[in-house]
Design an enzyme around this catalytic site. Sequence first.
Site, PDB file in Angstrom:
ATOM      1  N   LYS A 167     -10.037   6.303  -5.054  1.00 59.52           N
ATOM      2  CA  LYS A 167      -9.167   6.834  -4.039  1.00 59.52           C
ATOM      3  C   LYS A 167      -7.763   6.729  -4.645  1.00 59.52           C
ATOM      4  CE  LYS A 167      -8.084   8.719  -0.140  1.00 59.52           C
ATOM      5  NZ  LYS A 167      -8.159   9.467   1.262  1.00 59.52           N
ATOM      6  N   LYS A 172     -12.024  11.883  11.492  1.00 59.26           N
ATOM      7  CA  LYS A 172     -11.294  10.577  11.839  1.00 59.26           C
ATOM      8  C   LYS A 172     -11.472  10.339  13.437  1.00 59.26           C
ATOM      9  CE  LYS A 172      -8.145  10.150   7.866  1.00 59.26           C
ATOM     10  NZ  LYS A 172      -6.464  10.432   7.170  1.00 59.26           N
ATOM     11  N   ASP A 182      -7.119  16.672   5.060  1.00 58.29           N
ATOM     12  CA  ASP A 182      -7.699  15.794   6.464  1.00 58.29           C
ATOM     13  C   ASP A 182      -6.486  15.711   7.578  1.00 58.29           C
ATOM     14  OD1 ASP A 182      -7.149  13.346   7.422  1.00 58.29           O
ATOM     15  OD2 ASP A 182      -6.031  12.245   5.495  1.00 58.29           O
ATOM     16  N   GLU A 204     -14.001   6.022   3.903  1.00 59.19           N
ATOM     17  CA  GLU A 204     -13.072   5.219   2.998  1.00 59.19           C
ATOM     18  C   GLU A 204     -12.856   4.327   4.497  1.00 59.19           C
ATOM     19  OE1 GLU A 204      -8.462   5.955   2.206  1.00 59.19           O
ATOM     20  OE2 GLU A 204      -9.913   7.720   2.997  1.00 59.19           O
ATOM     21  N   GLU A 222      -7.310  15.142  -2.108  1.00 56.84           N
ATOM     22  CA  GLU A 222      -6.959  15.326  -0.412  1.00 56.84           C
ATOM     23  C   GLU A 222      -5.576  15.920  -0.247  1.00 56.84           C
ATOM     24  OE1 GLU A 222      -7.124  11.972   3.291  1.00 56.84           O
ATOM     25  OE2 GLU A 222      -7.995  11.433   1.273  1.00 56.84           O
ATOM     26  N   ASP A 271      -5.354  11.372  -3.396  1.00 58.37           N
ATOM     27  CA  ASP A 271      -5.254  12.020  -1.732  1.00 58.37           C
ATOM     28  C   ASP A 271      -3.466  12.193  -1.958  1.00 58.37           C
ATOM     29  OD1 ASP A 271      -3.901  12.553   0.945  1.00 58.37           O
ATOM     30  OD2 ASP A 271      -4.797  10.555   1.253  1.00 58.37           O
ATOM     31  N   HIS A 309       1.076  -1.291  -0.578  1.00 56.06           N
ATOM     32  CA  HIS A 309       0.331   0.290   0.016  1.00 56.06           C
ATOM     33  C   HIS A 309       0.982   1.174   0.194  1.00 56.06           C
ATOM     34  CE1 HIS A 309      -4.288   1.690   0.410  1.00 56.06           C
ATOM     35  NE2 HIS A 309      -3.051   2.644   1.123  1.00 56.06           N
ATOM     36  N   LYS A 358      -3.374   7.017  -3.926  1.00 52.55           N
ATOM     37  CA  LYS A 358      -2.703   7.408  -3.386  1.00 52.55           C
ATOM     38  C   LYS A 358      -1.178   8.040  -4.365  1.00 52.55           C
ATOM     39  CE  LYS A 358      -3.562   6.971   1.302  1.00 52.55           C
ATOM     40  NZ  LYS A 358      -3.941   7.921   2.360  1.00 52.55           N
TER      41      LYS A 358
END
Length: 369
Positions: free
Chosen positions: A163, A269, A245, A323, A220, A194, A18, A165
């Site tokens: 989304k 969050k 964020d 998410e 983001e 993001d 990831h 990255k």
Amino acid sequence: MIKSIETLLVDIPTIRPHKLSVTTMRTQTLVLVHMVFEDGIESWGEATTIGGLNYAEESPAAIKTNMDTYITPLLLQEQPKNVAQAMLLLELHIKGNRFAKSAVETALLDAQAQRLGVPISELLGGAIHSELPVAWTLASGDTVKDIAEAEKMISDRRHRIFKLKIGSNPVQDDVKHVLAIKKALGDEISVRVDVNQAWTELEAMRGIQQLQDGGVDLIEQPVAATNRNAMKRLTDHFAVAIMADEAVLGPNNAFELAAGHYADVFAIKINQAAGLRNAALVGQMAAVAGIDLYGGTMLEGSIGTLASAQVFATFPNLAYGTELFGPLLLTDEIMAEPLQYRDFMLQLPQAPGLGIAVDKEKVYKLRTA
């Protein structure tokens, strides 16, 4: 009364690398807080972070050390009578440590909700939604692999919001990657990016213009969280939604961002807000200021995901969904039964507390510290 509190670290590999702008994750370390009460109730919280100190100032090892050294002894000695007293106690005696505080509050709310026979959401005003839309993050960094992964998710009716990255490559390379995926998936599928604070303001001006023209619908945290003025200039300049964020840390910080309309969307969050009730308050302030909401994640396992979902379900309008895919990124499950994802939605359990029981025997077997 609280009988015992134990903080455990559990390492679980991810289903694939990831990739973020700051690191590449291959394993997620879950930070779990297990509480046992004199009346026999057992409850859980989670303080999981992303990428250790590559991402933020709290790491799994630091959270466990501070829980074991400061927070747990304080709670066991003072024995606060309710959740509000417990969190005020921590606020008075423990500086920072937002993730640990969120895990403690989750466990306390889980216990109280179990006693009352209701989901945690009832302690926050009640759930408006019984299911929540869930985005999936495409983070392999390979355009062909990302397209294939997204197409399978759509076919399986798992996700239709994606989304990407970006930020670790030159701006033009990242833009090309994103727009190729957007073109392949078509107009009916939502594609967001993001940047994880990786761009300068000038880079953001160039990149966002192209992404906006290509049909991307959310950007983001394109610049550093501390560069609020740049965020506001980007928000005012572009039609595409700009989301804060890492810049959204808690009620006081969120109030200033909302009052100045520094972003179009807030990612909520529970760990960054230092707890579920704070996260709910951030969402309420954003809504009053006309700022849309997105239910964010720290890539938690099922405990943190369920806790977040209990909060997000109380928001009347989640314009950009959630998410909450963290458990799907992991190769193993720590709950007695897995969370239910179907028809592009996470189904919110209706049982008391978090809603699904933790497989305690498995957690203790997998623990690494």
